[in-house]
Design a protein around this motif. Structure first.
Motif, short mmCIF file in Angstrom:
data_model
loop_
_atom_site.label_atom_id
_atom_site.label_comp_id
_atom_site.label_asym_id
_atom_site.label_seq_id
_atom_site.Cartn_x
_atom_site.Cartn_y
_atom_site.Cartn_z
N ASP A 179 35.25 9.80 3.91
CA ASP A 179 34.26 9.33 4.86
C ASP A 179 34.98 8.71 5.96
OD1 ASP A 179 32.05 8.20 6.28
OD2 ASP A 179 31.45 6.74 4.84
N ARG A 182 37.33 5.24 5.17
CA ARG A 182 36.53 4.33 4.39
C ARG A 182 36.97 4.52 2.94
NH1 ARG A 182 32.51 5.59 8.10
NH2 ARG A 182 32.07 4.00 9.32
N ARG A 184 35.35 3.07 0.49
CA ARG A 184 33.96 3.00 -0.30
C ARG A 184 32.91 3.65 0.56
NH1 ARG A 184 32.11 -1.60 -4.12
NH2 ARG A 184 31.43 0.46 -5.09
N THR A 185 32.09 4.33 -0.05
CA THR A 185 30.83 4.97 0.92
C THR A 185 29.67 5.34 -0.38
OG1 THR A 185 30.57 6.96 2.21
CG2 THR A 185 31.63 7.45 0.16
N GLU A 187 27.10 8.01 -1.97
CA GLU A 187 26.86 9.35 -2.26
C GLU A 187 25.84 9.55 -3.26
OE1 GLU A 187 30.10 12.38 -4.19
OE2 GLU A 187 30.79 11.41 -2.36
N LYS A 191 27.04 3.70 -4.61
CA LYS A 191 28.22 3.17 -4.01
C LYS A 191 29.29 3.78 -4.81
CE LYS A 191 26.98 -0.86 -1.02
NZ LYS A 191 27.21 -2.14 -0.80
N THR A 194 35.83 6.51 -2.36
CA THR A 194 36.23 8.06 -1.64
C THR A 194 37.68 8.43 -2.16
OG1 THR A 194 37.61 7.07 0.15
CG2 THR A 194 35.03 7.16 0.42
#
Length: 368
Positions: A179, A182, A184-185, A187, A191, A194
């Motif tokens: 992402d 980033r 963290r994202t 999906e 949370k 990545t």
């Protein structure tokens, strides 16, 4: 031999290098992008010129001996770092890192490597100061590494996740999609971290493994912790841009493992000779110094290191160019044979064309 440099110079140098790294990380590397060949070449040239200038300043302040140790150490660390790029390329491909994020990954990996190597260097300096016999272990390990490089140079390198990476995957929820930059994202509604987190750890921990041969190698050239650390800093700082500059050239350096083997083997023998000369082992000459054992001067170390790198680089480029010429000649010969066969009608038949392969929709079966 340790050559003391003024404390003010060491602190000023480390402060300046720290500021340079912060500027590179937060200013230059703030905008993710794919650097052009020209940009990469300019940055590599800048860092090489900076290392050469720093060595000259070390010479002006401390004399020729520490300057020679710095140059020999920097060349050794830089050449070993180029070898590391092969594995970095494999890691980037293994985790499918987007090209615009590769600069950031390498920069974070370099910062992690410098912190870990700094701890290694401090520990190594403390051990060597107390136990000179450790030189025997370092020397034997470098000779073993050199032999392994030569005998295993033709094996295909693959990246296998180490324990640290596998543990991270078990502890943290790791997603499958990048992402941007980033960490963290979201999906599938939850949370997750990545894959960048995993790549950061993979690059840093892999470089730590390479430090097991590079740190003993540099201690074979100098025992000054300041020079050891600064050679590592200058070798790693330009590594990010060198990664993009070399690109496909890495595959052409076919004899680089042999050159590195010569360098590591030479330093290994140098360490053993130095250990014998400064002998403290009781069952060797009663623990007394062996003054008759020759020691290797730093100028000879420089000659061997530069000579090995030049010969292996030139030989690699000549071999790959010759292979490319042979391949091109074979392609021309094959093309000429095919053209001759078509003109003479010697059994070359046109294959039926599948309409679906062309891209147009096939005609209906009941079309007139």
């Amino acid at each position: 031999m340790v050559h003391e440099l003024p404390l003010w110079f060491e602190w000023a140098s480390l402060s300046a290098l720290g500021v340079l790294l912060l500027v590179d990380l937060f200013v230059v590397g703030r905008r993710p992008h794919i650097p052009s060949m020209r940009e990469s070449a300019l940055w590599v040239g800048f860092y090489v010129a900076l290392a050469l200038a720093f060595g000259a300043i070390v010479g002006a302040i401390g004399g020729a001996a520490p300057a020679g140790e710095f140059y020999a150490g920097w060349l050794t660390e830089y050449s070993l770092s180029v070898d590391n790029l092969f594995v970095f390329v494999i890691i980037m491909a293994r985790f499918a890192v987007p090209k615009e994020q590769q600069q950031r990954v390498l920069m974070v990996g370099i910062i992690v490597a410098l912190v870990l190597r700094g701890a290694f260097i401090l520990a190594g300096a403390a051990v060597l100061e107390q136990f000179v016999w450790v030189f025997y272990l370092f020397g034997a390990f470098l000779v073993y590494t050199a032999i392994k490089l030569v005998t295993g140079g033709d094996e295909t390198e693959e990246y296998h996740e180490n324990r640290a990476v596998r543990l991270l995957r078990r502890v943290l929820p790791i997603g499958t999609q990048y992402d941007g930059g980033r960490l963290r994202t979201v999906e599938d509604g939850r949370k997750v971290f990545t894959p960048l987190v995993v790549v950061f750890l993979a690059i840093g921990s892999t470089d730590l493994l390479f430090a097991f041969d590079s740190i003993p190698a540099i201690f074979g050239l100098t025992q000054d912790p300041f020079i050891v650390f600064t050679t590592n800093v200058f070798a790693l700082m330009g590594l990010r841009q060198l990664y993009f500059l070399l690109g496909g050239l890495l595959e052409r350096l076919v004899y680089l493992p042999i050159g590195l083997a010569v360098i590591l083997g030479f330093i290994g023998v140098k360490l053993v000779l130095e250990a014998l000369h400064e002998n403290t082992v009781p069952f060797i000459n009663g623990g007394e110094h062996l003054d008759g054992v020759p020691t290797v001067p730093i100028w000879l170390s420089l000659v061997v290191i530069v000579g090995a790198l030049l010969v292996t680089t030139v030989a690699s480029l000549l071999r790959t160019r010759a292979q490319g010429a042979v391949a091109a000649r074979d392609d021309v010969t094959d093309a000429a044979a095919d053209a001759s066969a078509v003109e003479s009608g010697s059994g070359v038949e046109a294959e039926p064309v599948d309409a679906t392969a062309v891209g147009d929709a096939p005609a209906p079966r009941d079309a007139p």
